[in-house]
Design an enzyme around this catalytic site. Sequence first.
Site, mmCIF file in Angstrom:
data_model
loop_
_atom_site.group_PDB
_atom_site.id
_atom_site.type_symbol
_atom_site.label_atom_id
_atom_site.label_comp_id
_atom_site.label_asym_id
_atom_site.label_seq_id
_atom_site.Cartn_x
_atom_site.Cartn_y
_atom_site.Cartn_z
ATOM 1 N N THR A 77 71.102 69.356 9.508
ATOM 2 C CA THR A 77 71.110 67.945 9.894
ATOM 3 C C THR A 77 70.431 66.777 10.623
ATOM 4 O OG1 THR A 77 72.541 68.934 11.950
ATOM 5 C CG2 THR A 77 74.129 68.918 9.826
ATOM 6 N N GLY A 78 69.365 67.315 11.365
ATOM 7 C CA GLY A 78 68.125 66.149 12.443
ATOM 8 C C GLY A 78 67.232 65.681 11.542
ATOM 9 N N CYS A 125 53.154 67.101 15.792
ATOM 10 C CA CYS A 125 53.182 65.867 14.584
ATOM 11 C C CYS A 125 51.416 65.143 14.836
ATOM 12 C CB CYS A 125 53.870 64.989 14.871
ATOM 13 S SG CYS A 125 54.726 63.986 16.120
ATOM 14 N N HIS A 142 53.227 57.386 14.279
ATOM 15 C CA HIS A 142 52.652 57.167 15.050
ATOM 16 C C HIS A 142 51.253 56.692 14.905
ATOM 17 C CE1 HIS A 142 55.860 60.000 16.875
ATOM 18 N NE2 HIS A 142 54.735 61.136 17.039
#
Length: 340
Positions: free
Chosen positions: A14-15, A133, A246
């Site tokens: 659910t994230g 990331c 990013h």
Amino acid sequence: MTDKTFNIAIAGATGAVGETLLSILKERKFPIGELVPLASERSAGSKVEFGNRSITVKNLADYDFNGIDIAFFSAGGSVSRTHVPRAADAGAIVIDNTSEFRYQPDVPLVVSEVNPHAIEQYRARGIIANPNCSTMQLLVALAPIHRAVGIERINVATYQSVSGTGHRALEELGRQTAALLNFQSVEPKVYPVQIAFNVIPHGGDFTDNGYTMEEMKIVWETRKILEDESIQVNPTSVRVPVFYGHSEAVHIETKKKITAAEARALLEKAPGIVVVDERNAGGYPTPVTHAAGKDPVFVGRIREDISHPRGLDLWVVADNIRKGAALNAVQIAEILVRTL
């Protein structure tokens, strides 16, 4: 890919990363048999969307992983610490998106375009780690150059979007922006200071050497993934008021001289990279115009460093949730299932 199907569990379904994982698995037609979304007790019983299906989320805390072939974990380090060993002991191969196992020598740390050969090392513990990331997009861009001429030193400043901190940070940026545009005061809750219309040179806890954990991750992970402990890395992490994507200003010193034209040619042929490098207004990638919601790592502003005889400068942009976490995890799984 394969005629077989595989039972898949997603912890943290659910994230932000979990939702993107579900989307990418469907888009790329991953050969799924059973799909089991998992989350905390608070979210258990809710629904997630997978294509045109709604699937009920189960409670991670009491879920039995027997029969699961691949388990994706994107629910935080403490959750992985507790439940990844359970999943691996039950026979699942775990692809973990947290920092919990990245620095353990018997767990491979993999960027699909850079070191896919390392995936085979999962057999030691049944775990494959996904990098941070920021490291991921950096090394997709730098690996072709490192293979060609070697890299001695990397100076990198990262400009990291708030989605890297999660849903609460996205909401905080939205609320603060709306409040300030209406001449109202704001109170930071997720970040230590106001993020809207601001930049914050801080990511993670500070360490004894004055760098933050977000910065030190880039150092440790770069050396492990490129299998070169001699590379010197000097990072600065900055949080910026961008929702997704990013950016990185990268300055490298190579072992052998490489021109900007030679580097550009290498990058144009490299997997997972799109070069956007025109010397005019708008001829470079940005999070909003290029990266958000897209798969590739975008590279621009390629130029020779006027301050160093073997220096090269680049600007690297990618969607931190999509490529920086979810897509790489699925790409690892795609390589993995060819051997199962």
